[in-house]
Design a protein around this motif. Structure first.
Motif, short mmCIF file in Angstrom:
data_model
loop_
_atom_site.label_atom_id
_atom_site.label_comp_id
_atom_site.label_asym_id
_atom_site.label_seq_id
_atom_site.Cartn_x
_atom_site.Cartn_y
_atom_site.Cartn_z
N ILE A 1 -4.59 5.11 3.10
CA ILE A 1 -4.79 5.91 1.89
C ILE A 1 -5.55 7.19 2.21
N CYS A 2 -6.61 7.10 3.02
CA CYS A 2 -7.38 8.29 3.38
C CYS A 2 -6.51 9.29 4.15
N ASP A 3 -5.67 8.79 5.04
CA ASP A 3 -4.77 9.67 5.81
C ASP A 3 -3.78 10.39 4.90
N LYS A 4 -3.41 9.76 3.80
CA LYS A 4 -2.48 10.39 2.85
C LYS A 4 -3.19 11.44 1.99
N ILE A 5 -4.46 11.20 1.66
CA ILE A 5 -5.20 12.11 0.78
C ILE A 5 -5.71 13.34 1.52
N THR A 6 -6.21 13.16 2.73
CA THR A 6 -6.90 14.23 3.46
C THR A 6 -6.12 15.55 3.55
N PRO A 7 -4.82 15.54 3.90
CA PRO A 7 -4.12 16.83 4.05
C PRO A 7 -3.62 17.47 2.76
N LEU A 8 -3.81 16.81 1.62
CA LEU A 8 -3.25 17.32 0.37
C LEU A 8 -3.98 18.57 -0.13
N ASP A 9 -3.25 19.42 -0.85
CA ASP A 9 -3.90 20.51 -1.57
C ASP A 9 -4.84 19.93 -2.61
N LEU A 10 -5.90 20.66 -2.91
CA LEU A 10 -6.90 20.17 -3.87
C LEU A 10 -6.25 19.86 -5.22
N SER A 11 -5.33 20.67 -5.65
CA SER A 11 -4.69 20.46 -6.96
C SER A 11 -3.96 19.12 -7.00
N ILE A 12 -3.37 18.72 -5.88
CA ILE A 12 -2.65 17.44 -5.83
C ILE A 12 -3.64 16.28 -5.84
N ILE B 1 0.83 -1.20 0.00
CA ILE B 1 0.00 0.00 0.00
C ILE B 1 0.87 1.25 0.00
N GLN B 2 1.92 1.23 0.80
CA GLN B 2 2.84 2.36 0.81
C GLN B 2 3.47 2.56 -0.57
N GLN B 3 3.82 1.45 -1.21
CA GLN B 3 4.41 1.53 -2.53
C GLN B 3 3.42 2.09 -3.55
N PHE B 4 2.16 1.71 -3.42
CA PHE B 4 1.10 2.22 -4.29
C PHE B 4 1.03 3.75 -4.21
N ILE B 5 1.05 4.28 -3.00
CA ILE B 5 0.99 5.74 -2.81
C ILE B 5 2.28 6.40 -3.29
N GLU B 6 3.42 5.81 -2.96
CA GLU B 6 4.70 6.39 -3.38
C GLU B 6 4.81 6.44 -4.90
N ASP B 7 4.30 5.43 -5.57
CA ASP B 7 4.34 5.42 -7.04
C ASP B 7 3.55 6.60 -7.61
N ILE B 8 2.41 6.91 -7.00
CA ILE B 8 1.61 8.04 -7.47
C ILE B 8 2.34 9.36 -7.18
N GLN B 9 2.88 9.45 -5.97
CA GLN B 9 3.58 10.69 -5.58
C GLN B 9 4.77 10.99 -6.49
N GLU B 10 5.48 9.95 -6.89
CA GLU B 10 6.71 10.15 -7.64
C GLU B 10 6.49 10.18 -9.15
N HIS B 11 5.27 9.87 -9.58
CA HIS B 11 5.04 9.76 -11.02
C HIS B 11 5.04 11.14 -11.69
N ASN B 12 5.69 11.20 -12.85
CA ASN B 12 5.68 12.41 -13.67
C ASN B 12 4.33 12.49 -14.39
N PRO B 13 3.50 13.48 -14.07
CA PRO B 13 2.15 13.55 -14.66
C PRO B 13 2.14 13.74 -16.16
#
Length: 273
Positions: A169-180, A38-50
């Motif tokens: 996953i919810c804990d990772k999403i909640t504090p993000l800026d809307l654009s992210i 699960i951590q890898q799933f989130i890290e992959d999204i964070q590090e991905h070049n959009p």
């Protein structure tokens, strides 16, 4: 079903529903373990070049013989389950922000219809888009698809893993800026996948015998199941290949159900037996 598609297009097919067969192992991705999928799933999204395509692998489906729009997930269930959990968290967060600040403008400068997201990934016309293994599905519908906060018993190891995945996953999403948040939505929705569809259990068994899940390798018990199914088809003189395979499915369905209720891995259960 298109052979090369995206997550968004896959879920958007008219009336489509996905289900995990009872004979498949239950949800096994971890938050805290050696693999930390699960951590890898989130890290992959964070590090991905959009600006580049995100590839989410291959999926194998068996079409339900009685319902054209229903597909059984033979390979890729860990990833597909995690995607549904991800969108459950993301949609809830977007709904909260809409209540607080008004309408949300997506990255394409159009107003975001959150209800369409919920229809696409969670529930449409009173039908859930996804079912996990039967013994976890009541918990999954209550806690993930309906996002109920009222406690419900999670009496299997797999349901606790589902709960942990959602919390992480919810804990990772909640504090993000809307654009992210909107960027993460875009990455997963547009992620590239390949699919292969079979129409009978014999073909599905032959293919699955040589498949391996990207996120977490097959256990020895899984390999034995695949081996038995494959050999039944290859060596049996019976005219009812599917009936023989259904017998094995029924046996392994009970094995997986019971193994999720004890604090042992599948292979430890196998070793004790």
């Amino acid at each position: 079903m298109e052979r090369q598609t995206t997550i968004k297009k896959l879920f958007h097919e008219d009336g489509i529903q996905f289900a995990i067969p009872a004979y498949q192992r239950a949800y096994s991705w971890e938050v805290e373990s050696d693999r930390k999928q699960i951590q890898q799933f989130i890290e992959d999204i964070q590090e991905h070049n959009p600006k580049k395509d995100y590839f989410f692998g291959h999926f194998l489906f068996e079409k339900d013989p009685k319902k054209d729009s229903k597909y059984w997930v033979i390979d890729g269930q860990q990833r597909l389950t995690t995607i549904v959990i991800f969108f459950s968290c993301l949609i809830n967060e977007l709904e909260n922000r809409e209540k607080e600040s008004g309408k949300i403008i997506d990255l394409d400068d159009d107003e975001l219809d959150i209800w369409r997201l919920r229809e696409n990934y969670i529930k449409r016309k009173n039908k859930f888009k996804f079912e996990t293994v039967p013994y976890d599905n009541v918990f999954f519908e209550h806690s993930i698809l309906e996002s109920n906060k009222d406690p419900i018993t999670s009496d299997t190891s797999s349901s606790r893993r589902i709960k942990n995945a959602r919390e992480y996953i919810c804990d990772k999403i909640t504090p993000l800026d809307l654009s992210i948040i909107l960027q993460w939505k875009k990455i997963i929705e547009n992620s590239k996948i390949t699919t292969f569809e079979v129409s009978d259990k014999v073909q599905a068994t032959q293919i699955f015998a040589f498949q391996n899940d990207r996120g977490k390798g097959l256990t020895t018990l899984e390999k034995i199941k695949a081996f038995l199914m494959h050999k039944l088809y290859a060596l049996s003189d019976s005219n009812d290949d599917e009936g023989l395979i259904r017998n094995v499915e029924s046996i392994f369905s009970d094995i997986y159900k019971q193994s999720e209720r004890v604090k042992l891995t599948e292979d430890q259960v196998l070793g004790h037996y």
